[in-house]
Design an enzyme around this catalytic site. Structure first.
Site, PDB file in Angstrom:
ATOM      1  N   THR A  16     -36.634 -58.608 -51.372  1.00  0.00           N
ATOM      2  CA  THR A  16     -37.630 -58.006 -52.028  1.00  0.00           C
ATOM      3  C   THR A  16     -38.573 -59.093 -52.359  1.00  0.00           C
ATOM      4  O   THR A  16     -38.116 -59.715 -53.341  1.00  0.00           O
ATOM      5  CB  THR A  16     -37.196 -57.310 -53.222  1.00  0.00           C
ATOM      6  OG1 THR A  16     -36.237 -56.256 -52.677  1.00  0.00           O
ATOM      7  CG2 THR A  16     -38.232 -56.361 -53.624  1.00  0.00           C
ATOM      8  N   LYS A  73     -40.923 -50.311 -51.679  1.00  0.00           N
ATOM      9  CA  LYS A  73     -39.784 -51.036 -52.377  1.00  0.00           C
ATOM     10  C   LYS A  73     -40.061 -50.791 -53.741  1.00  0.00           C
ATOM     11  O   LYS A  73     -39.369 -50.512 -54.544  1.00  0.00           O
ATOM     12  CB  LYS A  73     -39.367 -52.302 -51.842  1.00  0.00           C
ATOM     13  CG  LYS A  73     -38.262 -52.982 -52.671  1.00  0.00           C
ATOM     14  CD  LYS A  73     -37.010 -52.288 -52.673  1.00  0.00           C
ATOM     15  CE  LYS A  73     -35.974 -52.963 -53.561  1.00  0.00           C
ATOM     16  NZ  LYS A  73     -34.606 -52.259 -53.683  1.00  0.00           N
ATOM     17  N   LYS A 112     -37.686 -59.689 -61.595  1.00  0.00           N
ATOM     18  CA  LYS A 112     -38.545 -60.232 -60.729  1.00  0.00           C
ATOM     19  C   LYS A 112     -39.436 -59.013 -60.207  1.00  0.00           C
ATOM     20  O   LYS A 112     -40.497 -59.015 -59.966  1.00  0.00           O
ATOM     21  CB  LYS A 112     -37.844 -60.957 -59.532  1.00  0.00           C
ATOM     22  CG  LYS A 112     -38.455 -60.729 -58.099  1.00  0.00           C
ATOM     23  CD  LYS A 112     -37.500 -61.253 -57.108  1.00  0.00           C
ATOM     24  CE  LYS A 112     -36.263 -60.390 -56.733  1.00  0.00           C
ATOM     25  NZ  LYS A 112     -36.727 -59.374 -55.781  1.00  0.00           N
TER      26      LYS A 112
HETATM   27  P1  NAP Z   1     -27.803 -62.800 -54.665  1.00  0.00           P
HETATM   28  O1  NAP Z   1     -26.611 -62.226 -54.630  1.00  0.00           O
HETATM   29  O2  NAP Z   1     -28.546 -63.215 -55.818  1.00  0.00           O
HETATM   30  O3  NAP Z   1     -28.327 -63.770 -53.431  1.00  0.00           O
HETATM   31  C1  NAP Z   1     -29.469 -64.606 -53.337  1.00  0.00           C
HETATM   32  C2  NAP Z   1     -29.501 -65.318 -51.965  1.00  0.00           C
HETATM   33  O4  NAP Z   1     -30.704 -65.986 -51.874  1.00  0.00           O
HETATM   34  C3  NAP Z   1     -28.245 -66.204 -51.787  1.00  0.00           C
HETATM   35  O5  NAP Z   1     -27.903 -66.467 -50.248  1.00  0.00           O
HETATM   36  C4  NAP Z   1     -28.882 -67.580 -52.248  1.00  0.00           C
HETATM   37  O6  NAP Z   1     -28.320 -68.658 -51.766  1.00  0.00           O
HETATM   38  C5  NAP Z   1     -30.193 -67.517 -51.711  1.00  0.00           C
HETATM   39  N1  NAP Z   1     -31.375 -68.379 -52.343  1.00  0.00           N
HETATM   40  C6  NAP Z   1     -31.770 -68.136 -53.662  1.00  0.00           C
HETATM   41  N2  NAP Z   1     -32.664 -69.116 -53.890  1.00  0.00           N
HETATM   42  C7  NAP Z   1     -32.903 -70.027 -52.956  1.00  0.00           C
HETATM   43  C8  NAP Z   1     -33.381 -71.140 -52.385  1.00  0.00           C
HETATM   44  N3  NAP Z   1     -34.312 -71.582 -53.327  1.00  0.00           N
HETATM   45  N4  NAP Z   1     -33.105 -71.716 -51.097  1.00  0.00           N
HETATM   46  C9  NAP Z   1     -32.369 -71.193 -50.330  1.00  0.00           C
HETATM   47  N5  NAP Z   1     -31.639 -70.201 -50.771  1.00  0.00           N
HETATM   48  C10 NAP Z   1     -31.769 -69.397 -51.858  1.00  0.00           C
HETATM   49  O7  NAP Z   1     -28.990 -61.623 -54.405  1.00  0.00           O
HETATM   50  P2  NAP Z   1     -28.962 -60.166 -53.649  1.00  0.00           P
HETATM   51  O8  NAP Z   1     -28.592 -59.063 -54.596  1.00  0.00           O
HETATM   52  O9  NAP Z   1     -28.128 -60.303 -52.429  1.00  0.00           O
HETATM   53  O10 NAP Z   1     -30.376 -59.851 -53.378  1.00  0.00           O
HETATM   54  C11 NAP Z   1     -31.096 -60.449 -52.405  1.00  0.00           C
HETATM   55  C12 NAP Z   1     -32.267 -59.804 -52.052  1.00  0.00           C
HETATM   56  O11 NAP Z   1     -32.244 -58.306 -52.047  1.00  0.00           O
HETATM   57  C13 NAP Z   1     -33.310 -59.844 -53.422  1.00  0.00           C
HETATM   58  O12 NAP Z   1     -34.533 -59.897 -53.209  1.00  0.00           O
HETATM   59  C14 NAP Z   1     -33.056 -58.502 -54.117  1.00  0.00           C
HETATM   60  O13 NAP Z   1     -34.043 -58.224 -54.899  1.00  0.00           O
HETATM   61  C15 NAP Z   1     -32.905 -57.510 -53.097  1.00  0.00           C
HETATM   62  N6  NAP Z   1     -32.047 -56.538 -53.285  1.00  0.00           N
HETATM   63  C16 NAP Z   1     -30.694 -56.449 -53.832  1.00  0.00           C
HETATM   64  C17 NAP Z   1     -30.037 -55.356 -54.225  1.00  0.00           C
HETATM   65  C18 NAP Z   1     -28.804 -55.321 -54.786  1.00  0.00           C
HETATM   66  O14 NAP Z   1     -28.302 -54.217 -55.352  1.00  0.00           O
HETATM   67  N7  NAP Z   1     -28.167 -56.482 -54.980  1.00  0.00           N
HETATM   68  C19 NAP Z   1     -30.460 -53.979 -53.900  1.00  0.00           C
HETATM   69  C20 NAP Z   1     -31.721 -53.944 -52.972  1.00  0.00           C
HETATM   70  C21 NAP Z   1     -32.510 -55.216 -52.882  1.00  0.00           C
HETATM   71  P3  NAP Z   1     -27.000 -69.474 -52.577  1.00  0.00           P
HETATM   72  O15 NAP Z   1     -25.678 -68.621 -52.089  1.00  0.00           O
HETATM   73  O16 NAP Z   1     -26.814 -70.897 -51.926  1.00  0.00           O
HETATM   74  O17 NAP Z   1     -27.289 -69.140 -53.978  1.00  0.00           O
END
Ligand code: NAP
Length: 292
Positions: free
Chosen positions: A97, A172, A241
């Site tokens: 997102t 979204k 965010k």
């Molecule tokens: P998350 O668990 O916080 O994972 C974030 C991912 O991004 C990890 O693989 C992390 O790598 C990587 N990352 C962050 N900063 C980085 C950087 N500077 N360089 C390289 N890699 C980086 O997040 P998530 O919940 O899976 O969400 C991912 C996306 O989907 C977000 O945009 C969120 O808004 C969206 N989303 C989430 C949900 C939900 O319910 N969780 C639902 C819908 C949409 P590391 O492992 O190395 O930290």
């Protein structure tokens, strides 16, 4: 037709989405900044790339599922970034997102290099990602979406075509605006009940018993709110965010959205108090319902 699929970002969502692609028989290779998270994929026989560039050079379709625009830039730009390995005819699908403005820049950059681009954020949290039933909010050409339908439906139960990019990102934000309000409503309802000496479980019971008000989302947040255990499904920092993206769109378009402004303030307070990495339901901690 998707051929070899590269997947960047094995966080809460990405790890489950990539696992579903493997389960459905796609040839998948992964990259994650923190390498330990690639281990379960390696054990299943998937390739692991050392850099996004290496991954992008190998695959036909590159999926990115990371935190925010800065994270997308970190994995896509620079000498070892994904763009350095992508070439004409390949496809980039961003499922993170990000802001519509950022998506537009990605789409323009891809168009200049002949890379097919899909703007595909998802609706649905950890359980839907695990079950492969996410709702995919697709921005892009109908032709590109059709071509990637099988791949997308390996991670999702439904694709909603929003229009050309960045329509997926706009949709979204519309959906997360509603979800932010719903979370603040149920968190404030819990807090208000407690302040009134009403057992907050009764609020959940009443909502559930009324067919007009029952809602699976409220049920999902029942246990975290009653037990004050905010194990992350959708981390609060990500909703913060998204609320900032929403407010920035509102400013650009000269729209007044006062309820979302209040939601943003609560999210900011919760994050300031150290609850950013917890579930969005930790908005409860940002409420200060007692006037000083
Ligand atoms: P998350 O668990 O916080 O994972 C974030 C991912 O991004 C990890 O693989 C992390 O790598 C990587 N990352 C962050 N900063 C980085 C950087 N500077 N360089 C390289 N890699 C980086 O997040 P998530 O919940 O899976 O969400 C991912 C996306 O989907 C977000 O945009 C969120 O808004 C969206 N989303 C989430 C949900 C939900 O319910 N969780 C639902 C819908 C949409 P590391 O492992 O190395 O930290």
């Amino acid at each position: 037709m998707s051929g070899k699929t590269g997947f960047i970002g094995l966080g809460i969502m990405g790890s489950r989405m990539a696992a579903n692609l493997v389960k459905k028989g796609f040839e998948v290779c992964v990259y994650n900044r923190t390498r330990e998270k690639t281990e379960p994929f390696k054990q299943q026989g998937c390739g692991v790339s050392y850099t996004p560039k290496q991954l992008a050079g190998w695959c036909d379709t590159l999926i990115v599922m990371v935190s925010d625009p800065a994270a997308v830039e970190a994995v896509m730009e620079g000498e070892n970034g994904g763009f350095a390995g992508l070439s004409k005819g390949k496809t980039l699908i961003n499922m993170s997102t990000v802001s519509p403005e950022f998506t537009r820049q990605l789409a323009d950059k891809c168009a200049k290099s002949g890379i097919n681009f899909l703007d595909c954020p998802v609706s649905g949290s950890k359980p839907l990602a695990e079950a492969g039933t996410l709702v995919i909010l697709a921005g892009g050409s109908a032709q590109d979406i059709k071509r990637n339908e099988k791949l997308l439906l390996s991670m999702g139960g439904k694709i909603i075509h929003a229009g050309p990019a960045p329509a997926g990102s706009y949709l979204k934000l519309c959906v997360n605006l509603v979800m932010g309000h719903m979370t603040s409503a149920i968190a404030e309802g819990t807090s208000f009940a407690e302040a009134c000496g009403v057992n907050p479980a009764l609020v959940f019971d009443t909502l559930e018993a009324n067919p007009a008000l029952q809602c699976r989302y409220f049920n999902m947040k029942r246990q975290p709110l009653l037990e004050k255990k905010f194990t992350p499904a959708f981390p609060l920092k990500h909703m913060l965010k998204d609320a900032r993206f929403i407010m920035s769109v509102a400013e650009q378009k000269d729209i007044d959205i006062p309820v979302t402004s209040a939601v943003l303030e609560i999210l900011e307070k919760s994050a300031e108090k150290g609850h950013g990495d917890e579930d969005i339901s930790a908005m409860y901690e940002g409420l200060e319902i007692h006037k000083k």
